[in-house]
Write an enzyme that holds these catalytic residues in place. Structure first.
Site, PDB file in Angstrom:
ATOM      1  N   ASN B 124       0.852  -1.186   0.000  1.00  0.00           N
ATOM      2  CA  ASN B 124       0.000   0.000   0.000  1.00  0.00           C
ATOM      3  C   ASN B 124       0.892   1.241   0.000  1.00  0.00           C
ATOM      4  O   ASN B 124       1.265   1.744   1.049  1.00  0.00           O
ATOM      5  CB  ASN B 124      -0.933  -0.021   1.206  1.00  0.00           C
ATOM      6  N   CYS B 127       0.218   5.584   1.151  1.00  0.00           N
ATOM      7  CA  CYS B 127       0.390   6.244   2.441  1.00  0.00           C
ATOM      8  C   CYS B 127       1.509   7.289   2.338  1.00  0.00           C
ATOM      9  O   CYS B 127       2.360   7.211   1.460  1.00  0.00           O
ATOM     10  CB  CYS B 127       0.715   5.203   3.494  1.00  0.00           C
ATOM     11  N   LYS B 162       0.079  -1.455  -5.019  1.00  0.00           N
ATOM     12  CA  LYS B 162      -1.245  -0.843  -5.148  1.00  0.00           C
ATOM     13  C   LYS B 162      -1.095   0.644  -5.431  1.00  0.00           C
ATOM     14  O   LYS B 162      -0.614   1.405  -4.607  1.00  0.00           O
ATOM     15  CB  LYS B 162      -2.067  -1.064  -3.881  1.00  0.00           C
ATOM     16  N   THR B 190      -8.270   4.532  -3.195  1.00  0.00           N
ATOM     17  CA  THR B 190      -9.299   5.579  -3.234  1.00  0.00           C
ATOM     18  C   THR B 190      -8.714   6.904  -3.699  1.00  0.00           C
ATOM     19  O   THR B 190      -7.510   7.120  -3.663  1.00  0.00           O
ATOM     20  CB  THR B 190      -9.899   5.792  -1.831  1.00  0.00           C
ATOM     21  N   GLY B 214     -16.418   3.422  -4.365  1.00  0.00           N
ATOM     22  CA  GLY B 214     -17.763   3.117  -4.836  1.00  0.00           C
ATOM     23  C   GLY B 214     -17.905   3.486  -6.305  1.00  0.00           C
ATOM     24  O   GLY B 214     -16.933   3.915  -6.943  1.00  0.00           O
ATOM     25  N   GLY B 262     -14.566  -3.759  -3.331  1.00  0.00           N
ATOM     26  CA  GLY B 262     -14.443  -3.085  -2.034  1.00  0.00           C
ATOM     27  C   GLY B 262     -15.774  -2.694  -1.453  1.00  0.00           C
ATOM     28  O   GLY B 262     -16.515  -3.512  -0.893  1.00  0.00           O
TER      29      GLY B 262
HETATM   30  C1  LIG Z   1     -13.513   1.711   4.522  1.00  0.00           C
HETATM   31  C2  LIG Z   1     -12.386   1.506   3.576  1.00  0.00           C
HETATM   32  C3  LIG Z   1     -11.127   1.157   4.054  1.00  0.00           C
HETATM   33  C4  LIG Z   1     -10.058   0.953   3.178  1.00  0.00           C
HETATM   34  N1  LIG Z   1      -8.843   0.588   3.678  1.00  0.00           N
HETATM   35  C5  LIG Z   1      -7.814   0.359   2.829  1.00  0.00           C
HETATM   36  C6  LIG Z   1      -6.561  -0.087   3.310  1.00  0.00           C
HETATM   37  O1  LIG Z   1      -6.360  -0.296   4.507  1.00  0.00           O
HETATM   38  N2  LIG Z   1      -5.564  -0.299   2.405  1.00  0.00           N
HETATM   39  C7  LIG Z   1      -5.734  -0.119   1.060  1.00  0.00           C
HETATM   40  O2  LIG Z   1      -4.808  -0.350   0.301  1.00  0.00           O
HETATM   41  N3  LIG Z   1      -6.937   0.296   0.579  1.00  0.00           N
HETATM   42  C8  LIG Z   1      -7.967   0.526   1.428  1.00  0.00           C
HETATM   43  N4  LIG Z   1      -9.189   0.926   0.930  1.00  0.00           N
HETATM   44  C9  LIG Z   1      -9.347   1.117  -0.523  1.00  0.00           C
HETATM   45  C10 LIG Z   1      -9.957  -0.112  -1.191  1.00  0.00           C
HETATM   46  O3  LIG Z   1      -9.107  -1.230  -1.032  1.00  0.00           O
HETATM   47  C11 LIG Z   1     -10.208   0.136  -2.675  1.00  0.00           C
HETATM   48  O4  LIG Z   1      -8.966   0.381  -3.289  1.00  0.00           O
HETATM   49  C12 LIG Z   1     -11.118   1.316  -2.938  1.00  0.00           C
HETATM   50  O5  LIG Z   1     -12.142   1.367  -1.975  1.00  0.00           O
HETATM   51  C13 LIG Z   1     -11.730   1.306  -4.331  1.00  0.00           C
HETATM   52  O6  LIG Z   1     -12.529   0.185  -4.526  1.00  0.00           O
HETATM   53  P1  LIG Z   1     -14.144   0.170  -4.320  1.00  0.00           P
HETATM   54  O7  LIG Z   1     -14.693   1.324  -5.064  1.00  0.00           O
HETATM   55  O8  LIG Z   1     -14.577  -1.159  -4.837  1.00  0.00           O
HETATM   56  O9  LIG Z   1     -14.357   0.306  -2.850  1.00  0.00           O
HETATM   57  C14 LIG Z   1     -10.254   1.124   1.790  1.00  0.00           C
HETATM   58  C15 LIG Z   1     -11.525   1.474   1.312  1.00  0.00           C
HETATM   59  C16 LIG Z   1     -12.587   1.661   2.168  1.00  0.00           C
HETATM   60  C17 LIG Z   1     -13.926   2.032   1.626  1.00  0.00           C
END
Ligand SMILES: Cc1cc2nc3c(=O)[nH]c(=O)nc-3n(C[C@H](O)[C@H](O)[C@H](O)COP(=O)(O)O)c2cc1C
Ligand SMILES: Cc1cc2nc3c(=O)[nH]c(=O)nc-3n(C[C@H](O)[C@H](O)[C@H](O)COP(=O)(O)OP(=O)(O)OC[C@H]3O[C@@H](n4cnc5c(N)ncnc54)[C@H](O)[C@@H]3O)c2cc1C
Ligand code: FES
Lengths: 282, 311
Positions: B124, B127, B162, B190, B214, B262
């Site tokens: 990841n 960060c 990522k 995100t 989303g 996600g």
């Molecule tokens: C509540 C939440 C927590 C997340 N925590 C992480 C995380 O700890 N590490 C990471 O790489 N991405 C994290 N993400 C990002 C998701 O892995 C994903 O890349 C992103 O939400 C886009 O996909 P989606 O639209 O299907 O949710 C998080 C997303 C959400 C909504």
């Protein structure tokens, strides 16, 4: 928040895959009525698979998209009643914003997608023989199945129900039907303040021999009971609310700080709760 | 029957549907059998303990959500002792997501979590890099390459980088990760965003800003997936806004070898097993023998007419 706060308690143990216990189902709306100017009672036809519930647990509701409201996330709602024999599940909810506003538009016969049962419910310990319940607002909904459970376990219950006005006092007949002693207080009558309630509950502790507290619906009343409980050595439980995203324990959106032996810890309201030890809430 | 298997480097997944980090945990085993999906991806962890961000941590915005959960973590040791064994009961490979403050810390951490039971490490890099004024590693090719290169010499496990949609240098970052030894890319995390309650004038997240996820994110991360799939030879895993089978097909057609789901799991916790079923039906419906047959088949349609020039 201090960096020593940690999340996810050691509750997950390794083990063979279990059969699903949380279900996502479409449930048909049996009836859906206003009970007063703010609250609606939603009764669903529900399959037996989801009716193995504990008082204090909740469901996560997928509120519909309507012309006026487009909620996205699910909304958590306490179980107001569940009846496996009749195949019904009901919720008593306050119409607040987009989610509950959209929910309120659903007509009998429509289908509502729900996930549950979720969370950890109330535990009525054997040594708690003379419980007192203090409910305000939505707490009147959350504590209803607890009153039924007290009746089932033959524990005489005193239910102190608080609301802004007499019209908003819900569930009191239900509590009475479970054999509870019901005492009502309202802002309108001027007897729902912390001072009046402290006097009232002090009296009940002496006259009824109250040995456990249950509460939901007001942070102010929870603090009051924490203080009285500490003074009288009375323990208890509280059902808390927190904004949620997943409702299942995956996202950490819903954490709150609690006091544990090891220090302050963040716990998930959707998973370790929504019911917590009264004295642990920070 | 269609062949749903897909290869991500040396790993073979039984199907291309897996969770996105932070939207999946052991608790989902109470909803469906976790071996239905192609892989398990854990929430990002850090080496030390962390509390995460202030409340509120989520809000919804027109058919999507913002989150500022942060990375609450019980630390590496706890994770290896308590979480890794849980997944040993399943056949699906376990991918663990890690984060760190510096490239060296990433490398040390990768070594520590290279334990039996872990099949791959998702890096990841969205960060903040404390050695680069807090800019996320994934914003630029240089820091991205540094992290992956140092991790590459610290572990033999596959490394999935990522990427972040917040960079203007998607292709350069992707190529830097590949050149440094990444085994796959995940596109993407995100997108930095914010929301204000116009009624009260208050920001709606405790951390002020948060990540958009989303359906609203999908066109952006789909575009990144397409760009990366054309620019690198390593597999690309699409992620962002997937909730329906057409979304999965879109990413595969754009060149993704697998996808991550996600936020949709929050809306419907049974989304992933449903997508696995529907993918099989969709391939059969199109007369395709396998997922492979669909990957990267995107066609670019050109309009035959010449547009009039402005006078
Ligand atoms: C509540 C939440 C927590 C997340 N925590 C992480 C995380 O700890 N590490 C990471 O790489 N991405 C994290 N993400 C990002 C998701 O892995 C994903 O890349 C992103 O939400 C886009 O996909 P989606 O639209 O299907 O949710 C998080 C997303 C959400 C909504
Ligand atoms: C475990 C649990 C049980 C609950 N049981 C009941 C019940 O039985 N009856 C009842 O009337 N209400 C109950 N609530 C509160 C109910 O979930 C909220 O009133 C509802 O989510 C409001 O949504 P909205 O879109 O109408 O309001 P909005 O204010 O527009 O909601 C915006 C966002 O904030 C969240 N939110 C707003 N208020 C609350 C709240 N009090 N708690 C948690 N999230 C909130 C919403 O879920 C949504 O994500 C419960 C909450 C929890 C956590
Ligand atoms: S709402 Fe996701 S962990 Fe509680």
């Amino acid at each position: 928040m201090s960096a020593s706060l940690c999340v996810v308690p050691d509750s997950i143990s390794a083990g063979a895959p279990r059969p699903p216990s949380i279900h996502e189902v479409g449930a048909r709306i049996k009836s859906h009525e206003w009970v007063n100017g703010e609250y609606r009672l939603l009764v669903l036809d529900a399959p037996a698979s989801i009716l193995n519930c504990e008082p204090g647990q909740f469901f996560h509701l997928l509120c519909p998209q309507t012309d006026r409201f487009q909620p996205y996330l699910r909304r958590p709602m306490s179980i107001y009643s569940f009846d496996a024999a009749r195949g019904t599940l009901s919720f008593l909810y306050k119409v607040a914003g987009a989610g509950t506003g959209a929910l309120a538009e659903l007509q009998p016969g429509a289908t509502l997608n729900i996930v549950g049962p979720l969370g950890k419910g109330f535990e009525i310990r054997p040594e708690w023989q003379r419980p007192l319940l203090l409910a305000r607002g939505v707490g009147l909904a959350t504590l209803a199945p607890l009153a039924r459970e007290c009746a089932r376990l033959d524990r005489p219950l005193t239910a102190v129900c608080s609301a802004r006005s007499p019209e908003l006092l819900m569930s009191t007949d239900l509590f009475r039907s479970y054999g509870a002693e019901v005492i009502t207080v309202t802002d309108a009558e001027g007897n729902s303040g912390v001072e009046s309630l402290t006097t009232l509950i002090e009296r009940l502790i002496r006259s009824r021999g109250i040995d456990a507290f249950f509460t939901c619906g007001s942070a102010r009343l929870m603090r009051m009971l924490q203080e009285m409980g500490a003074r009288h050595g009375i323990v208890g439980q509280v059902a808390l609310e927190q904004q949620m995203a997943c409702g299942i324990g995956m996202c950490q959106a819903c954490v709150r700080p609690f006091r544990r032996e090891t220090g302050a810890v963040n716990l998930r309201v959707c998973r370790e709760g929504p019911v917590f030890d009264l004295q642990e809430v920070l | 029957m269609a062949d749903l298997t897909t290869k991500i480097g040396t790993l073979t997944l039984k199907n291309p549907i897996m969770p996105a980090s932070g939207t999946f945990s052991e608790e989902l085993a109470e909803v469906f059998h976790l071996d239905t999906i192609g892989a398990h991806v854990t929430k990002t962890i850090t080496r030390g303990k962390r509390a995460g961000n202030p409340m509120p941590r989520v809000c919804e915005v027109g058919g999507a959500m913002l989150n500022s959960i942060g990375i609450p973590s019980k630390g590496a040791e706890w994770f290896v002792k308590n979480v890794v064994p849980f997944y040993a009961d399943y056949d699906a490979p376990l991918v663990i997501s890690i984060s760190a403050n510096t490239a060296d810390e990433f490398a040390r951490f990768a070594e520590e979590v290279s334990v039996p039971g872990v099949a791959a490490i998702e890096v990841n890099i969205s960060c903040p890099n404390i050695e680069d004024d807090g800019k996320a590693f994934a914003m630029r090719p240089g820091p991205t390459g540094d992290v992956i290169r140092k991790m590459r010499s610290a572990t033999s496990l596959p490394l999935w980088a990522k990427l972040s949609p917040n960079t203007g240098e998607v292709v350069e970052v992707a190529q830097a990760a590949e050149a440094a030894g990444a085994d796959a890319l995940v596109t993407a995390n995100t997108m930095l965003a914010m929301a204000i309650d116009s009624r009260t004038g208050c920001v709606r997240l405790g951390n002020i800003m948060g990540g958009l996820s989303g359906p609203a994110l999908r066109p952006i991360t789909l575009r990144m997936t397409y760009q990366c799939a054309r620019a690198v030879a390593i597999p690309v895993i699409g992620c962002g806004g997937i909730s329906a089978i057409d979304d999965v097909l879109e990413y595969l057609i754009a060149g993704a070898r697998a996808v991550q789901v996600g936020t949709a799991t929050f809306i419907s916790p049974t989304t992933m097993p449903r997508l696995v079923r529907e993918l099989e039906q969709a391939l059969v419906g199109r007369g395709l023998p396998s997922v492979d047959a669909l990957i990267g088949t995107v066609e670019v349609a050109y309009e035959a007419i010449t547009l009039a020039e402005y006078a």
